[in-house]
Write an enzyme that holds these catalytic residues in place. Structure first.
Site, short mmCIF file in Angstrom:
data_model
loop_
_atom_site.label_atom_id
_atom_site.label_comp_id
_atom_site.label_asym_id
_atom_site.label_seq_id
_atom_site.Cartn_x
_atom_site.Cartn_y
_atom_site.Cartn_z
N GLU A 219 1.16 -1.39 -0.29
CA GLU A 219 -0.34 0.00 0.27
C GLU A 219 1.05 1.71 0.26
O GLU A 219 0.63 2.31 -0.67
CB GLU A 219 -0.85 0.20 1.07
CG GLU A 219 -2.35 -1.05 1.38
CD GLU A 219 -2.55 -0.68 2.03
OE1 GLU A 219 -4.18 -1.76 2.41
OE2 GLU A 219 -2.70 -0.83 3.60
N GLY B 45 -12.68 -4.70 5.19
CA GLY B 45 -13.49 -5.79 5.02
C GLY B 45 -15.07 -5.03 5.16
O GLY B 45 -15.07 -4.86 6.08
N MET C 125 -8.24 -2.96 10.89
CA MET C 125 -7.69 -3.47 11.89
C MET C 125 -6.13 -2.62 12.62
O MET C 125 -5.28 -2.43 13.75
CB MET C 125 -6.97 -4.85 12.15
CG MET C 125 -7.38 -5.87 11.79
SD MET C 125 -6.74 -7.06 10.95
CE MET C 125 -5.85 -7.88 12.74
N GLU C 126 -7.16 -0.92 12.51
CA GLU C 126 -5.66 -0.24 12.68
C GLU C 126 -6.59 1.64 12.76
O GLU C 126 -6.35 1.72 13.92
CB GLU C 126 -4.46 0.13 11.10
CG GLU C 126 -3.80 -1.33 11.49
CD GLU C 126 -4.35 -1.44 10.91
OE1 GLU C 126 -5.57 -1.58 9.08
OE2 GLU C 126 -3.74 -2.82 10.33
N ASP D 161 -12.51 -6.50 0.36
CA ASP D 161 -13.59 -8.40 0.85
C ASP D 161 -15.05 -7.94 1.37
O ASP D 161 -15.12 -6.89 1.64
CB ASP D 161 -12.14 -9.48 1.51
CG ASP D 161 -11.82 -8.91 2.88
OD1 ASP D 161 -10.68 -8.57 2.95
OD2 ASP D 161 -12.74 -8.45 3.34
N1 ADE Z 1 -8.62 -5.76 6.70
C1 ADE Z 1 -9.08 -5.91 5.10
N2 ADE Z 1 -10.66 -7.27 5.10
C2 ADE Z 1 -10.30 -7.56 7.07
C3 ADE Z 1 -11.16 -7.74 7.13
N3 ADE Z 1 -11.77 -9.06 6.99
N4 ADE Z 1 -10.85 -8.14 8.64
C4 ADE Z 1 -10.28 -7.47 9.33
N5 ADE Z 1 -9.20 -6.33 8.86
C5 ADE Z 1 -9.81 -6.44 7.34
#
Ligand code: ADE
Length: 251
Positions: free
Chosen positions: A15, A81, A197-198, A221
């Site tokens: 990224e 996600g 996650m951040e 996703d």
């Molecule tokens: N970042 C990208 N896809 C994710 C997911 N499925 N869960 C947590 N962080 C993500």
């Protein structure tokens, strides 16, 4: 007035690769298992760094950017996600508010409330959010993603008319890879657009140090049983192209 220095963080090396390539007079500094790339983009001092994954990694990186590099604003670019059914892979979410979905100090505090801050959501900076929104709309209007992403890749992820959505983003130290996980979050926090996650860790650090921030997330996703397949493929083939095109247009 504080000198303008923009910090740009990404949670994957892919990224930030393209963003680092935009830096002129690039100088590298290593600290705490991170490499910080300093230089200028369009004459504006900028520091770019791969934060690594998760809230702790993101928080320490944001703190280093603030203390060591004296950044005046912070942008996070990465993937997420989809939690909302209205989002498709390739859409972009700008986090208006950030929440830590794994924070739970009950019964001492309400679920999700950050201890001792009496705060559950962190608001991103409205000026930075507007300029990121303008940049993303320009990228979409100019179809510039189609020039840098191959037809096969666009077809693999069924990306045709990506959209920008602005709203609430949840962060936590969990990769979402089942529909049960997705459903549970959606039931608890129905306003959440996507999960990563951040972002909310960066948001908390920026709130505490009064540094304006914005969180930019491309949907990689659908945060369910398919995410372990889509996520690595999207990261490899697409996400860096999004980050570079957006950043180019923000300056
Ligand atoms: N970042 C990208 N896809 C994710 C997911 N499925 N869960 C947590 N962080 C993500």
């Amino acid at each position: 007035m504080k000198k303008r220095t923009i910090g740009i963080m990404g949670a994957m090396p892919e990224e930030i690769e393209g963003v680092v390539a935009l830096l002129s007079n690039c100088v590298e500094a290593s600290m705490g298992k991170r490499t910080y790339f300093s230089g200028q983009i369009n004459g504006i001092d900028t520091v770019v760094v791969f934060s690594r994954w998760g809230k702790v990694a993101a928080a320490t990186t944001a703190t280093t950017l603030i203390h060591e590099f004296k950044i005046s604003e912070l942008m996070f670019t990465g993937v997420a996600g989809a939690i909302s059914d209205n989002l498709k892979i390739g859409d972009i979410v700008l986090g208006k508010r950030l929440i830590q979905h794994d924070m739970d100090a009950r019964p001492l505090m309400k679920q999700y409330e950050i201890p001792l801050l009496s705060q559950t959501y962190f608001e991103s900076d409205s000026t930075l959010l507007d300029s990121a929104a303008n940049a993303i709309n320009t990228v979409f209007e100019n179809n510039s993603l189609y020039a840098v992403i191959g037809e096969d890749e666009l077809m693999e992820f069924n990306i045709s008319q990506p959209r920008l959505v602005i709203g609430d983003v949840a962060s936590g130290d969990q990769f979402f890879s089942s529909k049960e996980q997705k459903h549970a979050l959606n039931t608890q926090l129905p306003n959440i657009l996507c999960v990563e996650m951040e972002g909310a860790a960066v948001a908390q650090v920026c709130y505490e140090y009064e540094v304006p921030f914005t969180i930019i997330r491309t949907i990689s996703d659908t945060a369910d049983d398919k995410s372990h397949i889509d996520f690595p493929s999207f990261i490899k083939k697409i996400s860096s192209k999004y980050a570079t095109e957006i950043i180019k247009n923000i300056y």
